[in-house]
Design an enzyme around this catalytic site. Sequence first.
Site, PDB file in Angstrom:
ATOM      1  CB  SER A 131     -40.453 -47.546   2.138  1.00 29.59           C
ATOM      2  OG  SER A 131     -39.155 -47.757   2.612  1.00 29.59           O
ATOM      3  CG  ASP A 149     -39.990 -53.789   6.608  1.00 28.66           C
ATOM      4  OD1 ASP A 149     -38.815 -53.380   6.760  1.00 28.66           O
ATOM      5  OD2 ASP A 149     -40.897 -53.089   6.136  1.00 28.66           O
ATOM      6  CG  HIS A 202     -39.090 -52.777   3.024  1.00 26.41           C
ATOM      7  ND1 HIS A 202     -39.706 -51.929   3.911  1.00 26.41           N
ATOM      8  CD2 HIS A 202     -38.634 -51.985   2.002  1.00 26.41           C
ATOM      9  CE1 HIS A 202     -39.606 -50.688   3.472  1.00 26.41           C
ATOM     10  NE2 HIS A 202     -38.971 -50.702   2.310  1.00 26.41           N
TER      11      HIS A 202
END
Length: 348
Positions: free
Chosen positions: A192, A287, A317
């Site tokens: 991320s 996600d 996610h």
Amino acid sequence: MKTLKLLWALVRVLLPERLVRASYGGALPVVDGRRADPKAQAVADLVSLVRDPAAQPTVEESRVQLAGFVEKFDAPCTAPVERRDITLPGADGVRPARQYIPEAIDQSRPMPCLMYLHGGGWIQGSIDTHDALCAKLAARAGVCVVAFSYRLAPEAPFPAATQDVMAGYRALLDHAEDLRIDPARLAVGGDSAGANLTASLLHSLSQGGLPLPQAQLLIYPAVDARLTSASVQALHDHALLSRPRMEWYMDQYVPEGQDRLAPEISPLMSPCLAGQPQAFVLVAGHDPLWDDGLSYAAALEQAGVPVTVSRYPGQIHGFLNLTKVVPQGDMAIAEAAQWLAFALHTDA
């Protein structure tokens, strides 16, 4: 009634996958043909009850939520891995780091190494929230992992984190002998926001003509601050990571007046992709960053970079930090570790 719903949502998260699937009775959400994994959806449904989508948390509340969530739902690493808490130079003083050395690695020779940068929207997350993930990557890939703690926003907004990461990376090269790592078998990676910082580092290294790592590991990378992709629009209100939450992260991270499309913030805009090291890009279909990862992988490939893309169409996610309740998280870690072992020419 809400208490009962919350209790049922928690029970469903903890049930075996076949029972969770049966509980949905075929009513799992589908996004652009990608059907949600039942365990992942159970987590999303639980989060939607715990978080009030209309209420923006404080930074401190968000940090506590993430740490608590990972503590409850991520399984620890059971393989024998030695942990050493160390420090590495940052751009403005020393920063905490943690070195993971799997028992099976040959420490009589310089070790292949992964520098790992945790996710958390640039404002949260830590070495501790990603401890299990880093230990599992070390054990399964047969490499040393060095988790590096960069400064967080809003206390230290952009470019503090990117500057820290650059300083930490160069310190690994400069002190490779002391850490017993092989600078010729060094990878950089993260998830991320950590993957964003990885891609940002590769841009800056390439732009500056500085030594590049051997490989890059990008787990659901955030690489485009426009937040206008099809997956961002389709998953605008997803419980795990909504567009409003991403905008809030960005507001904390990027100072007013800063160009958010600068390659250091939006690496998809980098003109320096050619010549970058081989990449592993992992994406999750539920996600909002699904298209970020696929677009970046395509841009790297177009620039001549060897890329391995790993798709988990039904996942959410952060699922690599949810291995206690999402079995595919463990599968994804194993896949990433296998690629890393091959990329760094280990014996794993």
